[in-house]
Design a protein around this motif. Structure first.
Motif, PDB file in Angstrom:
ATOM      1  N   UNK A  93       0.893  -1.419  -0.205  1.00 28.94           N
ATOM      2  CA  UNK A  93       0.121  -0.044   0.029  1.00 28.94           C
ATOM      3  C   UNK A  93       0.743   1.368   0.276  1.00 28.94           C
ATOM      4  N   UNK A  94       2.133   1.088   0.659  1.00 26.59           N
ATOM      5  CA  UNK A  94       2.774   2.538   0.654  1.00 26.59           C
ATOM      6  C   UNK A  94       3.229   2.848  -0.750  1.00 26.59           C
ATOM      7  N   UNK A  95       3.722   1.759  -1.680  1.00 30.71           N
ATOM      8  CA  UNK A  95       3.790   1.752  -3.216  1.00 30.71           C
ATOM      9  C   UNK A  95       2.553   2.532  -3.820  1.00 30.71           C
ATOM     10  N   UNK A  96       1.554   2.136  -3.556  1.00 25.93           N
ATOM     11  CA  UNK A  96       0.246   2.723  -4.140  1.00 25.93           C
ATOM     12  C   UNK A  96      -0.043   3.972  -3.952  1.00 25.93           C
ATOM     13  N   UNK A  97       0.477   4.455  -2.778  1.00 26.33           N
ATOM     14  CA  UNK A  97       0.397   5.726  -1.906  1.00 26.33           C
ATOM     15  C   UNK A  97       1.233   6.491  -2.816  1.00 26.33           C
ATOM     16  N   UNK A  98       2.534   6.112  -2.936  1.00 20.60           N
ATOM     17  CA  UNK A  98       3.702   6.982  -3.728  1.00 20.60           C
ATOM     18  C   UNK A  98       3.237   6.829  -5.010  1.00 20.60           C
ATOM     19  N   UNK A  99       2.432   5.962  -5.638  1.00 19.37           N
ATOM     20  CA  UNK A  99       1.923   6.306  -7.173  1.00 19.37           C
ATOM     21  C   UNK A  99       1.123   7.413  -7.011  1.00 19.37           C
ATOM     22  N   UNK A 100       0.380   7.414  -6.139  1.00 22.32           N
ATOM     23  CA  UNK A 100      -1.084   8.468  -6.044  1.00 22.32           C
ATOM     24  C   UNK A 100      -0.268   9.773  -6.009  1.00 22.32           C
ATOM     25  N   UNK A 101       0.678   9.854  -5.182  1.00 22.80           N
ATOM     26  CA  UNK A 101       1.608  11.201  -5.122  1.00 22.80           C
ATOM     27  C   UNK A 101       1.869  11.588  -6.306  1.00 22.80           C
ATOM     28  N   UNK A 102       2.631  10.746  -7.084  1.00 20.80           N
ATOM     29  CA  UNK A 102       3.094  10.763  -8.407  1.00 20.80           C
ATOM     30  C   UNK A 102       2.077  11.541  -9.269  1.00 20.80           C
ATOM     31  N   UNK A 103       0.890  11.062  -9.200  1.00 14.63           N
ATOM     32  CA  UNK A 103      -0.399  11.547  -9.949  1.00 14.63           C
ATOM     33  C   UNK A 103      -0.525  12.992  -9.454  1.00 14.63           C
ATOM     34  N   UNK A 104      -0.431  13.321  -8.243  1.00 12.74           N
ATOM     35  CA  UNK A 104      -0.615  14.737  -7.779  1.00 12.74           C
ATOM     36  C   UNK A 104       0.801  15.572  -8.236  1.00 12.74           C
ATOM     37  N   UNK A 105       1.956  15.199  -8.395  1.00 13.66           N
ATOM     38  CA  UNK A 105       2.963  15.634  -9.129  1.00 13.66           C
ATOM     39  C   UNK A 105       2.867  16.019 -10.396  1.00 13.66           C
ATOM     40  N   UNK A 106       2.342  15.190 -11.165  1.00 11.30           N
ATOM     41  CA  UNK A 106       1.848  15.536 -12.536  1.00 11.30           C
ATOM     42  C   UNK A 106       0.874  16.433 -12.780  1.00 11.30           C
ATOM     43  N   UNK A 107      -0.181  16.365 -11.924  1.00 12.96           N
ATOM     44  CA  UNK A 107      -1.362  17.251 -12.114  1.00 12.96           C
ATOM     45  C   UNK A 107      -0.922  18.919 -11.731  1.00 12.96           C
ATOM     46  N   UNK A 108      -0.198  18.774 -10.647  1.00 10.52           N
ATOM     47  CA  UNK A 108       0.208  20.278 -10.070  1.00 10.52           C
ATOM     48  C   UNK A 108       1.421  20.989 -11.090  1.00 10.52           C
ATOM     49  N   UNK A 109       2.158  19.996 -11.764  1.00 10.65           N
ATOM     50  CA  UNK A 109       3.202  20.514 -12.354  1.00 10.65           C
ATOM     51  C   UNK A 109       3.126  20.656 -14.104  1.00 10.65           C
ATOM     52  N   UNK A 110       1.710  20.117 -14.566  1.00 14.07           N
ATOM     53  CA  UNK A 110       1.712  19.700 -15.805  1.00 14.07           C
ATOM     54  C   UNK A 110       1.168  21.353 -16.469  1.00 14.07           C
ATOM     55  N   UNK A 111       0.851  22.152 -15.884  1.00  9.96           N
ATOM     56  CA  UNK A 111       0.521  23.470 -16.347  1.00  9.96           C
ATOM     57  C   UNK A 111       1.664  24.539 -16.183  1.00  9.96           C
ATOM     58  N   UNK A 112       2.849  24.137 -15.540  1.00 15.53           N
ATOM     59  CA  UNK A 112       3.816  24.905 -15.184  1.00 15.53           C
ATOM     60  C   UNK A 112       4.618  25.102 -16.360  1.00 15.53           C
TER      61      UNK A 112
END
Length: 112
Positions: A93-112
């Protein structure tokens, strides 16, 4: 930029120790001692966090980008801390949580 991320990493090491270290090192101590322990370490954490966020802001990072990056670094620091210092078992589950955070990184940086 790499200096800011390094400072963020160091800051998170102190933050994790301040928040959870008393459970390992002061588990039988009075609450006030655990609080002072946490506050003393938190001062070190702030000494690295404030310069890190200032450097990231100078590089044009938004508050959202800084916060999401902070959360990713927190997970990167916390999982080894939990496994090696507290001898907690690793969960997938820690790996899955990390992958979810990578999704957050994608969305917060994609418009930069």
């Amino acid at each position: 930029m790499s200096l800011a991320l390094f400072l963020l990493l160091i800051s998170n090491c102190f933050m994790t120790l301040a928040w959870y270290g008393h459970l390992k090192f002061l588990h039988d101590a009075p609450l006030w001692q655990a609080i002072l322990f946490g506050w003393a370490i938190a001062l070190l954490e702030y000494s690295f966090m404030i310069p890190a966020t200032r450097l990231l802001a100078k590089h044009g990072w938004s508050l959202g980008q800084m916060k999401i990056t902070q959360e990713v670094v927190t997970l990167l620091v916390f999982v080894p801390f939990m496994i090696f210092l507290f001898k907690q078992p690793f969960k997938l589950d820690y790996l899955w949580a990390g992958l979810c955070l990578l999704g957050c990184v994608y969305f917060v940086f994609r418009s930069a």
